[in-house]
Design an enzyme around this catalytic site. Sequence first.
Site, short mmCIF file in Angstrom:
data_model
loop_
_atom_site.label_atom_id
_atom_site.label_comp_id
_atom_site.label_asym_id
_atom_site.label_seq_id
_atom_site.Cartn_x
_atom_site.Cartn_y
_atom_site.Cartn_z
N LYS A 178 0.40 30.35 42.01
CA LYS A 178 0.06 31.50 42.94
C LYS A 178 -1.38 31.98 42.85
CE LYS A 178 2.03 35.06 39.82
NZ LYS A 178 0.79 35.32 39.03
N ARG A 227 3.60 44.00 39.15
CA ARG A 227 4.54 42.97 38.34
C ARG A 227 5.80 43.88 37.94
NH1 ARG A 227 1.60 39.36 33.93
NH2 ARG A 227 0.13 38.73 35.32
N ARG A 243 -1.92 22.94 29.99
CA ARG A 243 -2.94 23.31 30.55
C ARG A 243 -4.15 23.44 29.47
NH1 ARG A 243 -2.61 28.48 34.71
NH2 ARG A 243 -2.79 29.56 32.81
N ARG A 263 -5.44 27.75 25.88
CA ARG A 263 -5.82 29.39 25.95
C ARG A 263 -4.56 30.04 25.24
NH1 ARG A 263 -6.38 31.44 31.99
NH2 ARG A 263 -4.25 32.24 31.33
N ARG A 305 6.38 34.92 27.93
CA ARG A 305 6.00 35.43 29.32
C ARG A 305 7.08 35.54 30.24
NH1 ARG A 305 0.55 32.29 30.73
NH2 ARG A 305 0.44 33.64 32.35
#
Length: 218
Positions: free
Chosen positions: A8, A83, A122, A155, A166
Amino acid sequence: MGPPGSGKGTQGERLQEELRLPYYATGDILRAAVRDETELGRSAKEYMDRGDLVPDEVIVGAIGERIDSSEAADGFILDGFPRTVPQAEALDEKLTELGRDLTAVLLIDASDEEVVRRLGGRRTCVENGHVFHVEFNPPAKEGVCDVDGSELIVRDDDEPEVIRHRLETYHEKTEPLIEFYDGRSLLRRIDGAAAPDAVAEELRRMLATLKLEADEAI
Ligand SMILES: [Zn+2]
């Protein structure tokens, strides 16, 4: 809206260029605050490091100011906010106060499996935040940024246990929002498993239709 890693952010940036509207990504606003070590940043960092959501009052304050600025007069794109249902209600209240409306809530959907694959691979450049992916967008030399030669790291919030946390947070707190906005006929679903170009095209088509409807309403 969408789970972490649904793409997104990428799509939001494309929309921003196409529509020439200010783009408010909660993640960026919060990371900037953390980097600048503002009071908001220090309190936000404690939550982010654990993979938890930053408290509503911290985020609502930051976003509300932006929506109320002159740059957002013609519209704005929100990414990563709201959220939770309480945040959505707070946003609603703020928009009503400002005489504004949401045009649409775009949900880019992706399975947990897909999310883990995308985020787990990532790699982020330490110096300038350039992002690579071991599978989809590998750097020419492993562990080194193509752009500036800096070290690439995982990260904190891309660590496997934080990703799982998450996702749990997303299912528990964010998914109720889907129902919330569906009930208000604002929700539009997009399959996030499709290629980024296909997702972008779908979004373009959707927004063109919404614009037509809005123009007809006037
Ligand atoms: Zn870099």
